[in-house]
Design a protein around this motif. Structure first.
Motif, PDB file in Angstrom:
ATOM      1  N   TYR A 140       6.367  -1.014   2.552  1.00  0.00           N
ATOM      2  CA  TYR A 140       7.681  -0.690   3.093  1.00  0.00           C
ATOM      3  C   TYR A 140       8.325  -1.968   3.616  1.00  0.00           C
ATOM      4  O   TYR A 140       8.527  -2.145   4.818  1.00  0.00           O
ATOM      5  CB  TYR A 140       7.556   0.371   4.198  1.00  0.00           C
ATOM      6  CG  TYR A 140       8.861   0.992   4.626  1.00  0.00           C
ATOM      7  CD1 TYR A 140       9.806   1.415   3.699  1.00  0.00           C
ATOM      8  CD2 TYR A 140       9.150   1.158   5.981  1.00  0.00           C
ATOM      9  CE1 TYR A 140      11.006   1.973   4.110  1.00  0.00           C
ATOM     10  CE2 TYR A 140      10.339   1.734   6.401  1.00  0.00           C
ATOM     11  CZ  TYR A 140      11.264   2.132   5.461  1.00  0.00           C
ATOM     12  OH  TYR A 140      12.451   2.702   5.868  1.00  0.00           O
ATOM     13  N   HIS A 167       2.943   1.816  14.645  1.00  0.00           N
ATOM     14  CA  HIS A 167       3.186   0.503  14.048  1.00  0.00           C
ATOM     15  C   HIS A 167       4.245  -0.217  14.871  1.00  0.00           C
ATOM     16  O   HIS A 167       4.980   0.417  15.632  1.00  0.00           O
ATOM     17  CB  HIS A 167       3.647   0.628  12.585  1.00  0.00           C
ATOM     18  CG  HIS A 167       4.996   1.242  12.407  1.00  0.00           C
ATOM     19  ND1 HIS A 167       5.214   2.600  12.390  1.00  0.00           N
ATOM     20  CD2 HIS A 167       6.223   0.691  12.241  1.00  0.00           C
ATOM     21  CE1 HIS A 167       6.504   2.854  12.209  1.00  0.00           C
ATOM     22  NE2 HIS A 167       7.150   1.710  12.117  1.00  0.00           N
ATOM     23  N   HIS A 176      15.645  -0.497   4.918  1.00  0.00           N
ATOM     24  CA  HIS A 176      14.792  -0.895   6.037  1.00  0.00           C
ATOM     25  C   HIS A 176      15.289  -2.212   6.623  1.00  0.00           C
ATOM     26  O   HIS A 176      15.389  -3.201   5.910  1.00  0.00           O
ATOM     27  CB  HIS A 176      13.358  -1.051   5.515  1.00  0.00           C
ATOM     28  CG  HIS A 176      12.328  -1.081   6.593  1.00  0.00           C
ATOM     29  ND1 HIS A 176      11.086  -1.645   6.401  1.00  0.00           N
ATOM     30  CD2 HIS A 176      12.340  -0.597   7.850  1.00  0.00           C
ATOM     31  CE1 HIS A 176      10.386  -1.516   7.515  1.00  0.00           C
ATOM     32  NE2 HIS A 176      11.120  -0.882   8.405  1.00  0.00           N
ATOM     33  N   HIS A 180       7.685  -1.984  14.510  1.00  0.00           N
ATOM     34  CA  HIS A 180       8.833  -2.293  13.658  1.00  0.00           C
ATOM     35  C   HIS A 180       9.486  -3.521  14.277  1.00  0.00           C
ATOM     36  O   HIS A 180       9.881  -3.497  15.443  1.00  0.00           O
ATOM     37  CB  HIS A 180       9.795  -1.103  13.621  1.00  0.00           C
ATOM     38  CG  HIS A 180      11.115  -1.413  12.984  1.00  0.00           C
ATOM     39  ND1 HIS A 180      11.368  -1.174  11.653  1.00  0.00           N
ATOM     40  CD2 HIS A 180      12.249  -1.958  13.498  1.00  0.00           C
ATOM     41  CE1 HIS A 180      12.623  -1.553  11.372  1.00  0.00           C
ATOM     42  NE2 HIS A 180      13.166  -2.028  12.482  1.00  0.00           N
ATOM     43  N   GLU A 183       7.215  -3.891   9.024  1.00  0.00           N
ATOM     44  CA  GLU A 183       6.218  -3.166   9.792  1.00  0.00           C
ATOM     45  C   GLU A 183       4.939  -3.980   9.923  1.00  0.00           C
ATOM     46  O   GLU A 183       4.494  -4.600   8.955  1.00  0.00           O
ATOM     47  CB  GLU A 183       5.826  -1.844   9.082  1.00  0.00           C
ATOM     48  CG  GLU A 183       6.949  -1.078   8.440  1.00  0.00           C
ATOM     49  CD  GLU A 183       7.865  -0.403   9.412  1.00  0.00           C
ATOM     50  OE1 GLU A 183       8.420  -1.118  10.264  1.00  0.00           O
ATOM     51  OE2 GLU A 183       8.053   0.810   9.310  1.00  0.00           O
TER      52      GLU A 183
HETATM   53 ZN   LIG Z   1      10.338  -0.201  10.254  1.00  0.00          ZN
END
Ligand SMILES: [Zn+2]
Length: 288
Positions: free
Chosen positions: A68, A169, A81, A171, A85
Motif C-alpha cells: 500500500y 500501523h 494514499h 501512517h 505505512e
Molecule cells: Zn496510510
C-alpha cells in the motif's frame, strides 16, 4: 485503511523542487561537476534530499509497506494514499523524523489535516525547516504537546490503530508548503534516508512530449551482471490528483545495483538504470 470516496475538486499546489540534476564532485580532483540532464541521459545520479530519519527504528519494522505505497488507490477502490505505512505492533515507539516544533498533538476531532474528522485518529504534526512537515497518524499514545521542540530521533508516541485504520500501523506523511492543504503531500520515500547504507532511491518521471503526466504499471527488476534477476517490484504511477511535478513514481530502499525498468504504454518501453548507495537516481521517460 480508508474506503472513503470524497468528491473533492483538488487544489494541487505544485512547488518546484530545487533538486540538482548534476553529479556533485566527491573530491577536489573533480573541479567541474559533470552535468547530467535526465531528459537526455538514461538516468542521473543525484544526492536527492534525504532530510528525514525513519520514524520507526530497528528492531521494529522500519521498512515502508510495499502493498500500500504512496499514491496507491488499491486498484481504484480508495482515495489515493497520501503517506506510507510502517506496519508494527501496538505500542511500537515512534520517533521524530527531524528536528522541529510540534504544531499539533491529539485526536483530529476537527477536520484540519484531512477532509474528515477522526480520520488520522491520534495525530502528531511536526514543523521542520525547508517548509517541511511530518505527520504521524493512528497513534495509541502521544508523548508530546503542541509547542514542544523535538529533536530528530526523539520518541514522540507509539503505534496504534486510532482513526480510520485497519490493523496497527504508523501512517506517515510528509507535506511541503501549506500543511493544512490535503494536497501538499510529497512522497515520503524520497525524503527519508534509506534504511540501510547500501540502499538508494529511484524517482521516475513519465510524461509525453507535452509535459503531461502519463500513467502505466511499471516493472522494476534488479539484475546482476550475469543477468540474474535479484529483485522485482511492481510500481504504480501516482494518481493524477497527486501529480507532484517532479516524479510520478518514487521508491526508496533499493539495494545498490543495476535495474531494468519496463512498461507498456502504446508500445513496449525499457530503460536500464543504476542505483547507488545513499543516492537518488532520477529517470525521465518521455513516451509517445
Ligand atoms: Zn496510510
Amino acid at each position: 485503511m480508508p474506503t472513503l470516496q470524497p468528491s473533492l475538486e483538488p487544489t494541487i499546489t505544485i512547488i518546484p523542487l530545487t533538486r540538482t540534476a548534476t553529479v556533485s564532485p566527491t573530491s577536489t580532483q573533480t573541479p567541474t561537476p559533470i552535468p547530467c540532464d535526465p531528459f537526455t541521459a538514461d538516468f542521473c545520479i543525484t544526492d536527492g534530499h534525504f532530510l528525514l530519519q525513519r520514524p520507526i527504528h530497528p528492531p521494529a519494522n522500519d521498512s515502508v509497506e510495499r502493498t500500500y505505497p504512496f499514491a496507491s488507490t488499491g486498484n481504484g477502490t480508495r482515495d489515493p494514499h497520501r503517506g506510507v505505512e510502517f506496519v508494527n505492533e501496538l505500542g511500537t515507539p515512534v520517533y521524530a523524523a527531524g528536528d522541529g516544533v510540534v504544531i499539533f498533538a491529539g485526536p483530529d476531532e476537527v477536520a484540519v489535516y484531512s477532509p474528515w474528522p477522526i480520520f488520522y485518529g491520534n495525530l502528531i504534526v511536526i514543523q521542520h525547516d525547508n517548509e517541511l512537515f511530518t505527520l504521524y497518524a493512528h497513534l495509541s499514545k502521544i508523548d508530546v504537546a503542541a509547542g514542544d521542540h523535538v529533536s530528530a530521533g526523539q520518541k514522540i508516541g507509539e503505534v496504534g490503530r486510532s482513526g480510520v485504520a485497519i490493523g496497527s500501523h504508523l501512517h506517515f506523511e510528509v507535506r511541503r508548503g501549506d500543511v493544512e492543504d490535503y494536497f501538499s503531500m510529497v512522497n515520503p520515500e524520497l525524503w527519508l534516508l534509506p534504511s540501510k547504507p547500501d540502499f538508494g532511491a529511484l524517482a521516475i518521471l513519465m510524461r509525453d512530449a507535452n509535459s503531461i503526466f502519463q500513467n502505466a504499471n511499471i516493472t522494476l527488476q534488479q539484475v546482476s551482471a550475469s543477468g540474474e534477476i535479484l529483485g522485482l517490484n511492481y510500481l504504480e504511477t501516482y494518481h493524477q490528483t497527486l501529480a507532484l511535478g517532479d516524479e510520478n513514481v518514487g521508491i526508496n530502499d533499493l539495494p545498490a545495483g543495476r535495474y531494468r525498468i519496463t512498461f507498456v504504454h502504446g508500445g513496449f518501453y525499457e530503460r536500464w538504470v543504476e542505483v547507488q548507495s545513499g543516492k537518488l537516481t532520477q529517470v525521465v521517460i518521455v513516451v509517445k
